[in-house]
Design an enzyme around this catalytic site. Structure first.
Site: not given
Length: 585
Positions: A377, A380, A383
């Site tokens: 997670e 993510h 990113h």
């Protein structure tokens, strides 16, 4: 650890005040209808208004959404979320004129307007994408009707989920200790991974017996989903649902075909995994329900949240000091909610509002998989974070096609780090099998799903009626192909297709496989010290939507249009398999 949402809104009162303001603001869309191209200044004013309103709605949604998931028993946040979703639906309908009106003009006209009003350059990428879709967009009235109709297209997914998770009764089975336990769709995987073969077998048979008893209903629901997708693609003048779905993500159809062909070619390498597992477990008649069994002794090592944090910071070091420093912010600035609360939504996810940092929600139970989930997670989250800080709002949200790359890179780095530092033979076995299982579930299994989904859409478009016999028989054939001769493919597996939620996501699953393949290549290049691999990857994280997803991955050193990538990743799989084999020899 508790997440801090105060950067979104200081309190509920501030949220409600902003909600009321947006409810009034959204009505202003009407004043722009028919006026977008009157002048460059008018168009810029509208695009600025639309962007700011969308940014604020995103903030409202994340606040209500995360608060609701943190405590599902609190109806206040459920109500708040419902209000925001209503506003989003209103926005969709009120703004349905925008794209058709823009497409009454040409991109050349827009370029001329940019010369007069340079501020319009801020929206160039989005406008260019709108003109890319020109031949598939209908009139304003037709778009409004499509918007209204497609709002109900999620119903097959909702009905299927309700049946699987709420209405079906799977009965009682005996657990490892011989106690009677209630089998559910959510705890099924726990019993399928049991070291007790009878527990695995009974769970498998009980679950699919119940699903089979409703197979006509499930087949009807799934067929409706396929029909909806095909009809919408036809309305949009696409040759197929797959082409329509991939086109929206700027992905060429060749990518899908190369994935299936690349996995088919390398399936013999994968069959070796089941052959080894069969030997390790000492089972002659190796069934489907045996493929999920753990091959190591019970691995119950626990990691406190603080221990997990320290391990993760070390595991991320191959990504450089700057990345690790930014990664640390997630812990120090309360981006993560790891609390275990009975009324908290299960599962884990990362979400983001452009005006703040990303947010991660999970329940941390101190197992290795929980630590791996944090790595995933936060992949993510990083990113999002790099994309946010490198792009304007309208350009920061990256394509779904690359969404699973950064998360998988982090998981790969974590398992690699743990393997290198481990001195425990059983731990090494556990980690290697975890890597192989992940490869199975993310590349091989998702590719099988992708092939099945594509097949059903083709059959329906060719005039076949999607009966329960046709659906289940085709799914059974694919299982035979993907599991190979060393596994007895039980008849019950036919009905698994009715419990896979991703078959209602319209050509989504293939992206798990392509994303993991790309992540394996990227992580491998970084760990092996390939020239510029790290710099290229960090550049990729900053791109947002400024490049199409295939070009974005090329920046990271991955060419998804080259079928050789699947030979490379299966070679990595074969190497890990040999490492596991050597531990048993």
């Amino acid at each position: 650890m508790k997440v801090d949402l105060s950067e979104l809104f200081k309190n509920d009162e501030a949220f409600l005040k902003a909600l009321d303001k947006i409810r009034r603001e959204i009505k202003k869309y009407r004043k722009y209808q028919g006026r977008l191209f009157i002048s460059p200044q008018e168009l810029n004013e509208f695009l600025s208004f639309d962007t700011n309103l969308s940014k604020e709605l995103e903030r409202l949604y994340i606040y209500a959404h995360v608060n609701n998931d943190l405590d599902l028993s609190d109806t206040k946040y459920s109500d708040y979320l419902g209000r925001v979703l209503k506003l989003l639906n209103d926005l969709s309908e009120l703004s349905s004129f925008v794209v058709p009106e823009i497409l009454e003009h040409t991109y050349d006209e827009f370029k001329q307007m940019m010369k007069i009003c340079p501020a319009l350059k801020n929206y160039n990428l989005n406008i260019k994408k709108i003109f890319r879709n020109k031949k598939f967009i209908k009139s304003q009235e037709e778009e409004r009707l499509i918007s209204i109709l497609t709002s109900s297209y999620s119903k097959p997914e909702d009905i299927s989920e309700m049946l699987i998770n709420t209405d079906l009764e799977y009965g009682m089975i005996k657990d490892e200790e011989g106690k009677d336990v209630h089998l559910t769709n959510s705890n099924y995987s726990n019993y399928l991974e049991s070291s007790n073969r009878e527990v695995r077998k009974n769970a498998f048979e009980a679950l699919y017996k119940e699903i089979k008893s409703h197979e006509h209903t499930f087949a009807s629901i799934l067929a409706t989903e396929i029909l909806n997708n095909n009809k919408l693609a036809k309305i949009r003048n696409f040759k197929s649902s797959r082409e329509y779905s991939l086109y929206q993500n700027e992905v060429n159809n060749k990518i899908y075909d190369e994935l299936i062909a690349g996995v088919h070619k390398n399936l013999p390498k994968f069959y070796e995994y089941y052959k080894l597992k069969k030997e390790i477990l000492g089972i002659k008649d190796f069934h489907l329900y045996d493929t999920y069994a753990n091959i190591t002794k019970e691995y119950n090592k626990k990691y406190t949240f603080e221990e997990a944090k320290n391990i993760l910071l070390k595991a991320m070091m191959p990504l450089g000091d700057a990345y690790v420093k930014d990664f640390t912010k997630a812990f120090n600035e309360n981006w993560i909610d790891s609390q275990i609360i009975d009324t908290k939504k299960s599962g884990a996810y990362c979400t983001c509002a452009y005006v703040t940092h990303p947010y991660v929600v999970l329940s941390y139970e101190e197992k290795f998989n929980d630590m791996s989930t944090i790595a995933h997670e936060l992949g993510h989250a990083m990113h999002f974070y790099y994309s946010q800080n490198s792009n304007q709002y309208q350009d920061y949200n990256y394509s779904i096609f690359v969404a699973e790359v950064a998360s998988q890179v982090n998981e790969i780095l974590l398992t690699d780090f743990m393997l290198k530092k481990s001195q425990d033979k059983e731990e090494k076995k556990y980690l290697l099998d975890l890597i192989l299982q992940r490869f199975k579930s993310t590349i091989v299994r998702q590719t099988m799903f992708a092939e099945f989904e594509d097949l059903l859409h083709k059959l329906e478009s060719e005039g076949h009626t999607l009966t329960k016999e046709l659906i289940t028989s085709e799914y059974y054939k694919l299982n035979k192909l993907y599991f190979g001769d060393d596994v007895i493919v039980d008849d019950e597996i036919k009905y698994e297709c009715f419990r896979i939620p991703h078959f209602y996501y319209n050509f989504y699953v293939y992206q798990y496989a392509t994303g993991y393949a790309a992540a394996l290549k990227i992580a491998g290049d970084i760990l092996n010290g390939k020239d510029n691999a790290l710099e290229n990857y960090l550049s990729f994280l900053r791109l947002g939507s400024t490049k199409d997803p295939i070009s974005s991955l090329k920046v990271a050193g991955v060419d998804m249009q080259d079928s050789k990538i699947y030979d490379e990743v299966f070679a990595i799989f074969a190497k890990r398999l040999e490492e596991l084999r050597s531990l048993y020899e």
